[in-house]
Design an enzyme around this catalytic site. Structure first.
Site, short mmCIF file in Angstrom:
data_model
loop_
_atom_site.label_atom_id
_atom_site.label_comp_id
_atom_site.label_asym_id
_atom_site.label_seq_id
_atom_site.Cartn_x
_atom_site.Cartn_y
_atom_site.Cartn_z
CB SER A 1 7.43 -9.01 16.81
OG SER A 1 8.96 -9.29 16.52
CG HIS A 2 10.54 -6.21 18.47
ND1 HIS A 2 9.94 -6.41 17.16
CD2 HIS A 2 10.80 -4.93 18.84
CE1 HIS A 2 9.53 -5.21 16.92
NE2 HIS A 2 10.08 -4.23 17.70
CG ASP B 1 11.89 -11.86 17.44
OD1 ASP B 1 12.08 -12.88 17.08
OD2 ASP B 1 11.02 -11.03 16.90
CG ASP C 1 10.17 -12.77 13.27
OD1 ASP C 1 10.60 -12.25 14.31
OD2 ASP C 1 9.16 -12.25 12.75
NE ARG C 2 12.51 -7.69 15.36
CZ ARG C 2 12.38 -6.48 15.34
NH1 ARG C 2 13.47 -6.02 15.92
NH2 ARG C 2 11.61 -5.81 14.63
CG ASP D 1 7.75 -13.33 16.12
OD1 ASP D 1 8.72 -12.77 16.46
OD2 ASP D 1 7.15 -12.97 14.94
CE LYS E 1 11.87 -10.02 11.52
NZ LYS E 1 10.53 -9.60 10.72
C1 G16 Z 1 8.72 -6.45 11.71
C2 G16 Z 1 8.55 -6.47 10.31
C3 G16 Z 1 9.88 -6.62 9.72
C4 G16 Z 1 10.61 -5.19 9.81
C5 G16 Z 1 10.18 -4.80 11.17
C6 G16 Z 1 10.63 -3.13 11.28
O1 G16 Z 1 9.67 -6.95 12.50
O2 G16 Z 1 8.29 -8.03 10.29
O3 G16 Z 1 10.16 -7.00 8.37
O4 G16 Z 1 11.46 -4.77 9.57
O5 G16 Z 1 9.04 -4.78 11.73
O6 G16 Z 1 10.01 -2.57 12.36
P1 G16 Z 1 9.72 -1.10 12.39
O7 G16 Z 1 8.68 -0.63 11.43
O8 G16 Z 1 9.34 -0.72 13.98
O9 G16 Z 1 10.73 -0.45 12.00
P2 G16 Z 1 9.17 -7.78 13.68
O10 G16 Z 1 10.02 -8.76 14.35
O11 G16 Z 1 8.45 -6.90 14.77
O12 G16 Z 1 7.88 -8.63 12.91
#
Ligand code: G16
Length: 545
Positions: free
Chosen positions: A113-114, A279, A283-284, A281, A378
């Protein structure tokens, strides 16, 4: 087809977090590390045998190597067919779209992801189930349990598959389709939004945008949809070429990391009217106007209040959901609309049942995520299109839309303070101490804020009655202010403490103040109650969003 049975030794650290297994690239490059986890997924996901599976990733370092391994292991597992994105590229929302459209039994997404990428960065692997959404905790727990005793994995002996051209081919009995990563997703977007209306916004010559793909997966999606289909200004997409290390950047769409975009939007007279970023992938999303930031929690509230204007949501919004730390802005809209508003733990997987059961239409999170029932993830590009469609209809700027929302529903000043890479024992002790205080805080007053509720959040899923406990400490005050503490489930170094602080103000004359100033007292209260400086030896957070 020759299937090799490879003897392996289990790793004991393959516990998926908020969103799949995330580790450093170096971890994934350890002998059989990836293979072990993939085999554990296959051993749980027996529904993949004889079925279609979707496979792709965000293009980060190790993406294509991992894809070649997974293709050969999928053939050994008896998967009937795999659709894989050209060059191994598929955004997370595109995988969700493809699973649903082609009725796949599931999909594997390679992304952290990010988190930063490259040989010294992070890598990750997520499994999405047949509804297109992230695997629920029961699935990931079963994968983790299996991984702790796994002693063999199966892989077909075969040459690598060329991923650079669109084609159909195979490994043993398994068919492989190397597909265009954008086509199906773009068609879905056209069915949800009023593309001609957005086209007329751009063709008027009076409106320009800047989208920062951060050298991550959304570049090809953004070039195709914003520039080619919608006719946005020629320079609408910046950093649009996916790179294995995101050009050394941190592909997290927030004010701290999307600096180039923020500078463009703050550049004065020639600045574009609308800015957005996504981000690693895809989704953000972050939405900004000229010198104006839209908090993701506000974005969800604004979307909820306005969805009925858009073609995909003409029938209205059934209900909404937000994660615990997301501000209560959307609650106000739901209340006014007379619809249900669910509060779930952090993680998109908790929205899946609510969407499948048609209890909600929209959902979102403070962590720059918003989405709807069009898929089960998302969706960054979707959120950008939502705002573009709204601007085209309302003929107002991002700032005007947001301010008029605040004047009707009140403003939730909101911030998140992150303390990164804390020693895990220190973080656990901080939470033990906080939990010990839960009973004692009720009724206490801090700077005039009286505590009316303090608990360790737990969630009972209204659809399947599953219970998820210990999801964060929340402190609610009589004036609707709130503090939430939780530990991140996506980091790879030590523990990350997240502190979420909000304050609700209805008086419009106070809607123009700096967020950190408006929250200063509550920030102090949050640090004092959790003894953050004493325990972490930090006086300021590493990241403020
Ligand atoms: C992931 C989940 C999201 C969540 C986020 C929270 O985001 O897919 O639903 O809100 O983690 O991250 P943390 O536990 O670090 O607060 P992503 O975009 O990283 O897949």
């Amino acid at each position: 087809m020759k299937i090799n049975n490879i003897v392996t030794t289990p790793y004991l650290d393959q516990k998926p977090g908020t969103s799949g297994l995330r580790k450093t690239v170096k971890d994934f490059q350890k002998r059989h590390y990836l293979e072990n986890f993939v085999q554990s997924i296959f051993n749980v996901a027996t529904e993949l045998k004889g079925s279609l599976m979707i496979l792709g990733g965000d293009g980060r370092y190790y993406n294509t190597e991992a894809i070649q391994i997974i293709l050969k292991m999928a053939a050994a597992h008896g998967v009937r067919e795999i659709m894989v994105g050209q060059n191994g590229i598929l955004s997370t929302p595109a995988v969700s779209c493809l699973i649903r459209k082609y009725k796949a039994a599931g999909g594997i997404i390679l992304s952290a992801s990010h988190n930063p990428g490259g040989p010294d960065g992070d890598f990750g692997i997520k499994f999405n189930i047949a509804n297109g959404g992230p695997a629920p905790t029961a699935f990931t727990d079963a994968v983790f349990n299996l991984s702790k005793t796994l002693d063999t994995y199966q892989i077909v002996e075969a040459d690598d598959i060329p991923l650079d051209k669109l084609q159909t081919c195979g490994i043993g009995n398994m068919n492989i389709a190397v597909i265009d990563p954008v086509n199906d997703y773009a068609k879905l977007m056209e069915s949800v939004f009023d593309f001609p209306r957005i086209q007329s916004l751009f063709s008027s010559g009076l409106f320009t945008m800047c989208f920062d793909a951060m050298h991550a997966v959304t570049g090809p999606y953004a070039h195709r949809i914003f520039e080619q289909q919608l006719g946005a200004n020629v320079d609408a997409v910046i950093n649009g070429m996916p790179l294995e290390d995101f050009a050394g950047g941190h592909p997290d769409p927030n004010l701290a990391h999307a600096k180039e975009l923020v500078a463009v939007l703050n550049s004065g007279g020639s600045a574009p009217d609308f800015g957005a970023a996504s981000d690693g992938d895809g989704d953000r999303n972050m939405i900004i106007g000229q010198r104006f930031f839209v908090n993701p929690s506000d974005s969800l509230a604004i979307m909820t209040a306005n969805a009925h204007h858009l073609p995909g949501y003409r029938l209205g919004v059934r209900g909404v959901a937000r994660s615990l730390p997301t501000s209560q802005a959307v609650d106000k809209v739901a209340q006014a609309m007379g619809i249900d508003c669910y509060e779930t733990p952090t993680g998109w997987k908790y929205f899946g049942n609510l969407l499948d059961d048609k209890r909600i239409t929209l959902c979102g999170e403070e962590s720059f995520g918003s989405g709807s029932d069009h898929i089960r993830e998302k969706d960054g590009i979707w959120a950008v299109l939502f705002w573009l469609n709204l601007i085209a209809i309302k003929q107002q700027s991002v700032e005007e839309i947001t301010r008029s929302h605040w004047s009707r529903y009140g403003r939730h000043y909101y911030t998140r303070h992150d303390y990164e890479a804390i020693d895990i024992d220190v973080a656990n002790a901080l939470f033990d101490n906080l939990r010990g205080k839960i009973q004692t805080l009720h009724g206490k007053t801090y700077f005039g804020n009286k505590v009316v509720l303090c608990d360790d959040f737990s969630y009972t899923d209204p659809v399947d009655s599953s219970i998820t406990t210990n999801q964060g400490i929340r402190i609610l005050f009589a004036n609707e202010s709130r503090i939430v503490y939780r530990l991140s489930g996506t980091g790879t170094q030590g523990a990350t403490l997240r502190v979420y602080i909000e304050r609700y103000i209805t008086d419009t004359s106070q809607h123009n103040e700096p967020t950190q100033t408006m929250l200063a007292e509550l920030i102090q209260v949050a640090a004092d109650i959790a003894q953050i400086p004493q325990r972490t030896k930090r006086t300021t957070p590493d990241v403020i969003t």
